[in-house]
Design a protein around this motif. Sequence first.
Motif, PDB file in Angstrom:
ATOM      1  N   VAL A   6      -9.850 -10.606  18.611  1.00 28.42           N
ATOM      2  CA  VAL A   6      -8.846 -10.556  17.556  1.00 28.42           C
ATOM      3  C   VAL A   6      -8.795  -9.120  17.048  1.00 28.42           C
ATOM      4  N   PRO A   7      -7.706  -8.403  17.320  1.00 30.95           N
ATOM      5  CA  PRO A   7      -7.636  -6.983  16.920  1.00 30.95           C
ATOM      6  C   PRO A   7      -7.925  -6.768  15.439  1.00 30.95           C
ATOM      7  N   GLU A   8      -7.430  -7.666  14.586  1.00 25.16           N
ATOM      8  CA  GLU A   8      -7.648  -7.511  13.144  1.00 25.16           C
ATOM      9  C   GLU A   8      -9.128  -7.525  12.804  1.00 25.16           C
ATOM     10  N   VAL A   9      -9.894  -8.374  13.501  1.00 24.43           N
ATOM     11  CA  VAL A   9     -11.334  -8.471  13.256  1.00 24.43           C
ATOM     12  C   VAL A   9     -12.042  -7.237  13.790  1.00 24.43           C
ATOM     13  N   THR A  10     -11.634  -6.765  14.954  1.00 25.86           N
ATOM     14  CA  THR A  10     -12.257  -5.590  15.573  1.00 25.86           C
ATOM     15  C   THR A  10     -12.088  -4.354  14.692  1.00 25.86           C
ATOM     16  N   ASP A  11     -10.919  -4.212  14.083  1.00 24.36           N
ATOM     17  CA  ASP A  11     -10.632  -3.027  13.269  1.00 24.36           C
ATOM     18  C   ASP A  11     -11.045  -3.176  11.809  1.00 24.36           C
ATOM     19  N   GLN A  12     -11.552  -4.353  11.463  1.00 24.34           N
ATOM     20  CA  GLN A  12     -11.775  -4.625  10.047  1.00 24.34           C
ATOM     21  C   GLN A  12     -12.841  -3.724   9.426  1.00 24.34           C
ATOM     22  N   LYS A  13     -13.913  -3.435  10.152  1.00 25.05           N
ATOM     23  CA  LYS A  13     -14.986  -2.616   9.592  1.00 25.05           C
ATOM     24  C   LYS A  13     -14.469  -1.249   9.172  1.00 25.05           C
ATOM     25  N   ALA A  14     -13.705  -0.609  10.035  1.00 28.18           N
ATOM     26  CA  ALA A  14     -13.166   0.715   9.720  1.00 28.18           C
ATOM     27  C   ALA A  14     -12.221   0.638   8.525  1.00 28.18           C
ATOM     28  N   GLN A  15     -11.436  -0.431   8.468  1.00 25.36           N
ATOM     29  CA  GLN A  15     -10.508  -0.603   7.350  1.00 25.36           C
ATOM     30  C   GLN A  15     -11.260  -0.786   6.035  1.00 25.36           C
ATOM     31  N   LEU A  16     -12.337  -1.543   6.089  1.00 22.65           N
ATOM     32  CA  LEU A  16     -13.119  -1.784   4.869  1.00 22.65           C
ATOM     33  C   LEU A  16     -13.781  -0.502   4.375  1.00 22.65           C
ATOM     34  N   LEU A  17     -14.277   0.309   5.292  1.00 17.40           N
ATOM     35  CA  LEU A  17     -14.932   1.558   4.904  1.00 17.40           C
ATOM     36  C   LEU A  17     -13.952   2.547   4.280  1.00 17.40           C
ATOM     37  N   SER A  18     -12.677   2.409   4.584  1.00 16.72           N
ATOM     38  CA  SER A  18     -11.677   3.335   4.066  1.00 16.72           C
ATOM     39  C   SER A  18     -11.148   2.930   2.701  1.00 16.72           C
ATOM     40  N   ARG A  19     -11.510   1.740   2.228  1.00 19.09           N
ATOM     41  CA  ARG A  19     -10.972   1.253   0.949  1.00 19.09           C
ATOM     42  C   ARG A  19     -11.714   1.871  -0.227  1.00 19.09           C
ATOM     43  N   LEU A  20     -10.960   2.229  -1.253  1.00 16.85           N
ATOM     44  CA  LEU A  20     -11.538   2.816  -2.461  1.00 16.85           C
ATOM     45  C   LEU A  20     -11.475   1.788  -3.581  1.00 16.85           C
ATOM     46  N   GLU A  21     -12.302   0.765  -3.477  1.00 17.83           N
ATOM     47  CA  GLU A  21     -12.299  -0.329  -4.449  1.00 17.83           C
ATOM     48  C   GLU A  21     -13.000   0.112  -5.737  1.00 17.83           C
ATOM     49  N   ILE A  22     -12.434  -0.225  -6.867  1.00 19.81           N
ATOM     50  CA  ILE A  22     -13.079   0.059  -8.157  1.00 19.81           C
ATOM     51  C   ILE A  22     -14.285  -0.854  -8.346  1.00 19.81           C
ATOM     52  N   ILE A  23     -14.129  -2.116  -8.000  1.00 21.68           N
ATOM     53  CA  ILE A  23     -15.249  -3.060  -8.054  1.00 21.68           C
ATOM     54  C   ILE A  23     -15.651  -3.365  -6.630  1.00 21.68           C
TER      55      ILE A  23
END
Length: 268
Positions: free
Chosen positions: A249-266
């Motif tokens: 599932v491409p979305e799952v494969t790319d998810q780690k990189a996407q999560l690391l790029s997020r600037l979440e306040i919490i």
Amino acid sequence: AMVYIPLLYSFKTGSRMAGITTGNLVPTSEFGLVIAGIALQLGLVSPQLAPVTILTFAATALIGSYTIKYNDKIGKETSRFLKRRLRLKDKVEEAKVEEGKTHELVLLGFYYAASSLLEEIRQRQPDLLSKILVVDYNPHTLEKLARMNVSAHYGDVSNIGTLEHIGMENAKIVVSTIPDHILKNVDNARLVKIIRRLAPNAKIIVAAESTQKAVRMYEEGAAHVVLERILAARQLLPVIEAFLQDRDVPEVTDQKAQLLSRLEIINH
């Protein structure tokens, strides 16, 4: 209380959170009994201390069950006392909503879902950030929002007085993503009724934890109700189907990189 409240207040936790945390810390830890027993065996304390320690533990355990249960009320009363009697104010409380400024999107409460929503807005529609007003009582969250140039108001969303003075009557959308089990002295269905009265033309979006509650919120006037359990199920099923068929599932494969790029306040 004489130690914890001033200490927590000095760390800019806010007067309300200082009261809540102090209420939660009333019970004496069982570890204190172990330390007292070891100290007694080593002769570091007198034998008269043992019954005092046991009595203290029993008393705080009994009292603590109530201070934890009613920690929200304790927090509010602490805040009220510090402001009225000692004339102390939380620094973030000094930042009032700009008079005459209309915010098209009002976020009531700021927790995980609101943090992720704000990050989605930052990535996809950054121009919308200037049109947002966040209402929350966490000083650290409000400071981070201020650094993002997002308007924020210090206040408790369960307090009708707070909602009446934040100027949301002209808002186009009012959102509450805080689930009912976290809200104190109010639930999202009641919030819908309050918002409908204060901002009659606004579209109201709230979070629900069950389908029954969601139906009730729609009946009260919500324009949209978010059920995270259903959203999660709809996201999980295609992934499960793909894995059963040994497909990636491409979305799952790319998810780690996407999560690391997020600037979440919490993000804890």
